[in-house]
Write a protein that holds these residues in place. Structure first.
Motif, PDB file in Angstrom:
ATOM      1  N   ARG A   1     -25.258  -6.521 -22.551  1.00 26.87           N
ATOM      2  CA  ARG A   1     -26.576  -5.912 -22.724  1.00 26.87           C
ATOM      3  C   ARG A   1     -26.602  -4.985 -23.936  1.00 26.87           C
ATOM      4  O   ARG A   1     -27.525  -4.182 -24.080  1.00 26.87           O
ATOM      5  CB  ARG A   1     -26.984  -5.146 -21.464  1.00 26.87           C
ATOM      6  N   CYS A   2     -25.624  -5.083 -24.831  1.00 24.40           N
ATOM      7  CA  CYS A   2     -25.651  -4.316 -26.082  1.00 24.40           C
ATOM      8  C   CYS A   2     -27.053  -4.444 -26.682  1.00 24.40           C
ATOM      9  O   CYS A   2     -27.555  -5.550 -26.874  1.00 24.40           O
ATOM     10  CB  CYS A   2     -24.613  -4.859 -27.067  1.00 24.40           C
ATOM     11  N   SER A   3     -27.681  -3.307 -26.979  1.00 30.28           N
ATOM     12  CA  SER A   3     -29.081  -3.355 -27.419  1.00 30.28           C
ATOM     13  C   SER A   3     -29.222  -4.054 -28.771  1.00 30.28           C
ATOM     14  O   SER A   3     -30.266  -4.628 -29.060  1.00 30.28           O
ATOM     15  CB  SER A   3     -29.669  -1.948 -27.468  1.00 30.28           C
ATOM     16  N   TYR A   4     -28.169  -4.044 -29.576  1.00 31.08           N
ATOM     17  CA  TYR A   4     -28.244  -4.723 -30.873  1.00 31.08           C
ATOM     18  C   TYR A   4     -28.087  -6.242 -30.700  1.00 31.08           C
ATOM     19  O   TYR A   4     -28.734  -7.017 -31.393  1.00 31.08           O
ATOM     20  CB  TYR A   4     -27.180  -4.164 -31.834  1.00 31.08           C
ATOM     21  N   PHE A   5     -27.256  -6.642 -29.752  1.00 30.66           N
ATOM     22  CA  PHE A   5     -27.148  -8.070 -29.439  1.00 30.66           C
ATOM     23  C   PHE A   5     -28.500  -8.610 -28.992  1.00 30.66           C
ATOM     24  O   PHE A   5     -28.889  -9.730 -29.329  1.00 30.66           O
ATOM     25  CB  PHE A   5     -26.093  -8.292 -28.346  1.00 30.66           C
ATOM     26  N   GLN A   6     -29.232  -7.805 -28.245  1.00 34.75           N
ATOM     27  CA  GLN A   6     -30.502  -8.278 -27.678  1.00 34.75           C
ATOM     28  C   GLN A   6     -31.676  -8.125 -28.648  1.00 34.75           C
ATOM     29  O   GLN A   6     -32.774  -8.570 -28.335  1.00 34.75           O
ATOM     30  CB  GLN A   6     -30.794  -7.538 -26.371  1.00 34.75           C
ATOM     31  N   ASP A   7     -31.434  -7.515 -29.794  1.00 27.78           N
ATOM     32  CA  ASP A   7     -32.506  -7.294 -30.761  1.00 27.78           C
ATOM     33  C   ASP A   7     -32.237  -8.163 -31.981  1.00 27.78           C
ATOM     34  O   ASP A   7     -31.384  -7.842 -32.813  1.00 27.78           O
ATOM     35  CB  ASP A   7     -32.536  -5.806 -31.144  1.00 27.78           C
ATOM     36  N   VAL A   8     -32.977  -9.263 -32.123  1.00 29.38           N
ATOM     37  CA  VAL A   8     -32.667 -10.237 -33.168  1.00 29.38           C
ATOM     38  C   VAL A   8     -32.970  -9.714 -34.576  1.00 29.38           C
ATOM     39  O   VAL A   8     -32.638 -10.382 -35.563  1.00 29.38           O
ATOM     40  CB  VAL A   8     -33.425 -11.578 -32.962  1.00 29.38           C
TER      41      VAL A   8
ATOM     42  N   ALA B   1     -23.571  -1.628 -33.736  1.00 25.58           N
ATOM     43  CA  ALA B   1     -23.223  -0.593 -32.751  1.00 25.58           C
ATOM     44  C   ALA B   1     -22.099   0.319 -33.243  1.00 25.58           C
ATOM     45  O   ALA B   1     -22.010   1.468 -32.819  1.00 25.58           O
ATOM     46  CB  ALA B   1     -22.817  -1.243 -31.425  1.00 25.58           C
ATOM     47  N   LEU B   2     -21.240  -0.208 -34.133  1.00 27.81           N
ATOM     48  CA  LEU B   2     -20.091   0.584 -34.599  1.00 27.81           C
ATOM     49  C   LEU B   2     -20.521   1.957 -35.099  1.00 27.81           C
ATOM     50  O   LEU B   2     -19.918   2.975 -34.759  1.00 27.81           O
ATOM     51  CB  LEU B   2     -19.382  -0.157 -35.733  1.00 27.81           C
ATOM     52  N   GLU B   3     -21.563   1.978 -35.921  1.00 28.25           N
ATOM     53  CA  GLU B   3     -22.050   3.242 -36.467  1.00 28.25           C
ATOM     54  C   GLU B   3     -23.398   3.617 -35.858  1.00 28.25           C
ATOM     55  O   GLU B   3     -24.041   4.560 -36.302  1.00 28.25           O
ATOM     56  CB  GLU B   3     -22.216   3.135 -37.998  1.00 28.25           C
ATOM     57  N   GLY B   4     -23.841   2.847 -34.872  1.00 26.77           N
ATOM     58  CA  GLY B   4     -25.171   3.078 -34.312  1.00 26.77           C
ATOM     59  C   GLY B   4     -25.113   3.815 -32.988  1.00 26.77           C
ATOM     60  O   GLY B   4     -24.242   4.658 -32.760  1.00 26.77           O
ATOM     61  N   TRP B   5     -26.039   3.467 -32.124  1.00 31.66           N
ATOM     62  CA  TRP B   5     -26.133   4.092 -30.799  1.00 31.66           C
ATOM     63  C   TRP B   5     -25.135   3.377 -29.897  1.00 31.66           C
ATOM     64  O   TRP B   5     -25.341   2.221 -29.538  1.00 31.66           O
ATOM     65  CB  TRP B   5     -27.568   3.939 -30.296  1.00 31.66           C
TER      66      TRP B   5
ATOM     67  N   LEU C   1     -15.946   5.933 -29.519  1.00 26.35           N
ATOM     68  CA  LEU C   1     -16.909   5.916 -30.615  1.00 26.35           C
ATOM     69  C   LEU C   1     -17.712   7.220 -30.557  1.00 26.35           C
ATOM     70  O   LEU C   1     -17.474   8.065 -29.698  1.00 26.35           O
ATOM     71  CB  LEU C   1     -17.842   4.704 -30.455  1.00 26.35           C
ATOM     72  N   ARG C   2     -18.695   7.354 -31.452  1.00 25.18           N
ATOM     73  CA  ARG C   2     -19.425   8.612 -31.555  1.00 25.18           C
ATOM     74  C   ARG C   2     -20.033   9.063 -30.216  1.00 25.18           C
ATOM     75  O   ARG C   2     -19.956  10.233 -29.850  1.00 25.18           O
ATOM     76  CB  ARG C   2     -20.552   8.465 -32.591  1.00 25.18           C
ATOM     77  N   ASP C   3     -20.649   8.094 -29.492  1.00 20.78           N
ATOM     78  CA  ASP C   3     -21.438   8.478 -28.314  1.00 20.78           C
ATOM     79  C   ASP C   3     -20.745   8.228 -26.974  1.00 20.78           C
ATOM     80  O   ASP C   3     -21.359   8.455 -25.931  1.00 20.78           O
ATOM     81  CB  ASP C   3     -22.763   7.685 -28.300  1.00 20.78           C
ATOM     82  N   ASN C   4     -19.531   7.693 -26.968  1.00 21.53           N
ATOM     83  CA  ASN C   4     -18.990   7.293 -25.667  1.00 21.53           C
ATOM     84  C   ASN C   4     -17.669   7.968 -25.292  1.00 21.53           C
ATOM     85  O   ASN C   4     -16.963   7.478 -24.403  1.00 21.53           O
ATOM     86  CB  ASN C   4     -18.865   5.757 -25.578  1.00 21.53           C
ATOM     87  N   GLU C   5     -17.383   9.103 -25.918  1.00 19.79           N
ATOM     88  CA  GLU C   5     -16.152   9.826 -25.562  1.00 19.79           C
ATOM     89  C   GLU C   5     -16.100  10.176 -24.080  1.00 19.79           C
ATOM     90  O   GLU C   5     -15.036  10.246 -23.481  1.00 19.79           O
ATOM     91  CB  GLU C   5     -16.064  11.134 -26.364  1.00 19.79           C
TER      92      GLU C   5
ATOM     93  N   CYS D   1     -16.735  -6.108 -33.001  1.00 17.50           N
ATOM     94  CA  CYS D   1     -17.605  -6.019 -31.815  1.00 17.50           C
ATOM     95  C   CYS D   1     -17.086  -4.974 -30.844  1.00 17.50           C
ATOM     96  O   CYS D   1     -15.897  -4.959 -30.518  1.00 17.50           O
ATOM     97  CB  CYS D   1     -17.675  -7.381 -31.117  1.00 17.50           C
ATOM     98  N   VAL D   2     -17.998  -4.116 -30.367  1.00 13.02           N
ATOM     99  CA  VAL D   2     -17.634  -3.093 -29.385  1.00 13.02           C
ATOM    100  C   VAL D   2     -18.471  -3.239 -28.112  1.00 13.02           C
ATOM    101  O   VAL D   2     -18.641  -2.289 -27.348  1.00 13.02           O
ATOM    102  CB  VAL D   2     -17.787  -1.670 -29.982  1.00 13.02           C
ATOM    103  N   ALA D   3     -18.979  -4.464 -27.890  1.00 14.62           N
ATOM    104  CA  ALA D   3     -19.827  -4.694 -26.713  1.00 14.62           C
ATOM    105  C   ALA D   3     -19.009  -4.634 -25.427  1.00 14.62           C
ATOM    106  O   ALA D   3     -17.792  -4.830 -25.440  1.00 14.62           O
ATOM    107  CB  ALA D   3     -20.501  -6.063 -26.824  1.00 14.62           C
ATOM    108  N   THR D   4     -19.696  -4.368 -24.309  1.00 14.62           N
ATOM    109  CA  THR D   4     -19.049  -4.407 -23.000  1.00 14.62           C
ATOM    110  C   THR D   4     -19.604  -5.568 -22.192  1.00 14.62           C
ATOM    111  O   THR D   4     -20.735  -6.014 -22.405  1.00 14.62           O
ATOM    112  CB  THR D   4     -19.314  -3.120 -22.206  1.00 14.62           C
TER     113      THR D   4
END
Lengths: 330, 167
Positions: free
Chosen positions: A118-125, A140-144, A303-307, A157-160
């Motif tokens: 459900r990575c928001s970038y994967f779902q946003d074409v 996502a690497l440098e994003g949200w 990453l920036r937001d998931n420590e 890729c850093v998707a879950t």
């Protein structure tokens, strides 16, 4: 949405032959993920082969103690199944923590395993994504990246992986039965999903045309004491930030066996073998639980937001193990 | 690519030709004029499109009409008996379980399906003991209804109404 041909499969062999020979063909089960992806333009199949009326809709207890779950058994039916509630509560809880009542009534066992991130970038074409469009980059690497991976990720890729059910199945050492044009094979569920590496577009080791027909659970008597805990941004109907599936066996205050898997941390359900090794033979104490979590999380890269995921995983694992071992002692 | 399908909708038998891309929700609303299932998010996240599909609650926006040939669909509109609302509908009226009402038909179908699930002994994520029968307290109702969003925030009264209907 691109026009597509729809066929309802009446037998597995012809369904497999149809999909195998057509690179644009896809199987469809409950559709809760695939239909959404077709609306979003993430995937554009030319043909859908509906497998929901194939005879894979039952849960069977096998003579050797294993339990076979057909690939088209709905998530809601599986969670309600007495043998699952009694012998594998971790699986019932994982299923019940996922999605909503109306989605669980549609979603199938096979489809749940094969749902995509459900990575928001994967779902946003409109955004680059190596999983959706290989070579385009990872937004996502440098994003949200609050929801993204802390274990086993790559710079591509850093998707879950979003499934709860698959995390419980990984802890239980389930097998996935697969049928393909060249016959059948069995894939341990822990080897079904891949880490992203250089090919994040490949979620699993399945080849085009292969069809998941069933999942088999080993007997595993100590799984009667097992639990799934999911931590998320709201109380219900959200994907996991962190989740823990665990089963433990305690003898005279010492842990003699443990099965642990994490969700929300990686590109695949994360079987926590280092934590299991650390717990083996250890006393059922808070220190041992935290040491086990640390053993598994030593390699975590945030990453920036998931420590927050690292301490959250440690706390959640300790809490689940405390609960399971107290239950044992009482 | 068109395909002919037959649906039973709120007791009526309907045969229609649909483009394979048509969702069940769009077939109901746009082709059959059955507008009680609502299109909220169209991605299965809000629950406004919930119908009873072969007796079970389901999001009609995430399933293609063609995949539901020969199915029985009951919408909120079909739950009433002539002029008498279904007990869940009656309870929502009596307890002010809505403001704008857009999510209500989905809430109604979801609640009816949910009450059946509870009656069959299905546990939820908040059920303490998976072997015990289910008692529908507030926590259970909130968990089981979490697939239906209400942007007016009428949840408190929706929960009260469902508790009343469950009795």
């Amino acid at each position: 949405m691109k026009p597509f041909d729809y066929q309802r499969a009446t037998d597995a062999d012809s369904a497999i032959a149809t999909v195998s020979r057509d690179p644009e063909a896809r199987y469809i089960g409950g559709g809760t993920n695939l239909v959404d992806h077709m609306k979003l333009g993430i995937t554009e199949p030319g043909k859908l082969v509906d497998i929901t009326r194939l005879p894979y809709d039952s849960v069977e207890s096998l003579p050797d103690g294993r339990v076979r779950i057909g690939a088209t058994v709905r998530n809601s039916d599986l969670a309600a199944e007495p043998v699952i509630r009694q012998r594998y509560p971790v699986l019932a809880q994982a299923l019940l923590s996922g999605a909503s009542g109306q989605l669980r009534n549609l979603a199938t066992t096979g489809g749940n395993l094969l749902q995509r991130t459900r990575c928001s970038y994967f779902q946003d074409v409109t955004t680059p994504c190596n999983k959706r469009e290989p070579g385009s980059g990872c937004s996502a690497l440098e994003g949200w990246n609050r929801h993204h991976a802390v274990l086993g990720a790559s710079e591509r890729c850093v998707a879950t992986h979003p499934s709860d059910m698959a995390v419980a199945l990984a802890a239980l050492d389930a097998d996935v039965l697969v049928a393909g044009p060249d016959g059948q094979r069995t894939v341990p569920v822990t080897e079904l999903h891949r880490l992203p590496g250089d090919e994040p577009e490949q979620d699993t080791v399945l080849r085009h045309g292969e069809l998941v027909t069933a999942v088999e659970l080993p007997s595993l008597p100590f799984a009667v004491r097992s639990r799934y805990r999911k931590v998320r941004d709201r109380a219900s109907y959200a994907f996991a930030l962190v989740s823990v599936a665990a089963a433990v066996e305690v003898t005279d205050g010492d842990i003699t066996d443990a099965r642990i898997a994490f969700g929300g941390l990686a590109h695949k359900p994360w079987r926590a073998t280092a934590a299991e090794r650390a717990l083996h033979g250890a006393p059922a104490t808070e220190e041992a639980f935290r040491a086990a979590a640390d053993a598994e999380l030593a390699e975590a890269e945030t990453l920036r937001d998931n420590e927050f995921k690292v301490p959250m995983t440690r706390n959640t694992l300790a809490s689940v193990l405390r609960e399971l071992t107290q239950q044992e002692g009482s | 690519m068109d395909s002919e399908i037959t649906l039973r909708v709120d007791g009526r038998r309907e045969t229609l030709s649909v483009d394979t891309r048509t969702t069940l929700l769009d077939a109901l609303r746009e082709r059959l004029g059955v507008t009680s299932p609502k299109k909220g998010c169209d991605h299965g996240q809000c629950g406004a499109c919930t119908v009873l599909l072969d007796g079970r609650r389901a999001t009609s926006c995430l399933t293609f009409a063609v995949a539901n040939d020969d199915s029985e669909v009951v919408t909120a509109e079909g739950l009433a008996e002539e002029d008498e609302p279904h007990p869940v509908q009656r309870a929502l009226l009596d307890n002010d379980g809505f403001q704008c009402g857009y999510c209500t038909p989905g809430q109604v179908c979801s609640a009816v399906g949910m009450l059946d699930e509870a009656k069959s002994g299905w546990p939820s994520y908040v059920t303490e003991d998976l072997d015990e029968s289910v008692e529908l307290d507030e926590d259970e109702i909130r968990e089981r209804m979490s697939g239906n969003l209400c942007r007016c925030g009428a949840y408190a009264n929706i929960v009260t109404a469902i508790r009343e209907a469950a009795e």
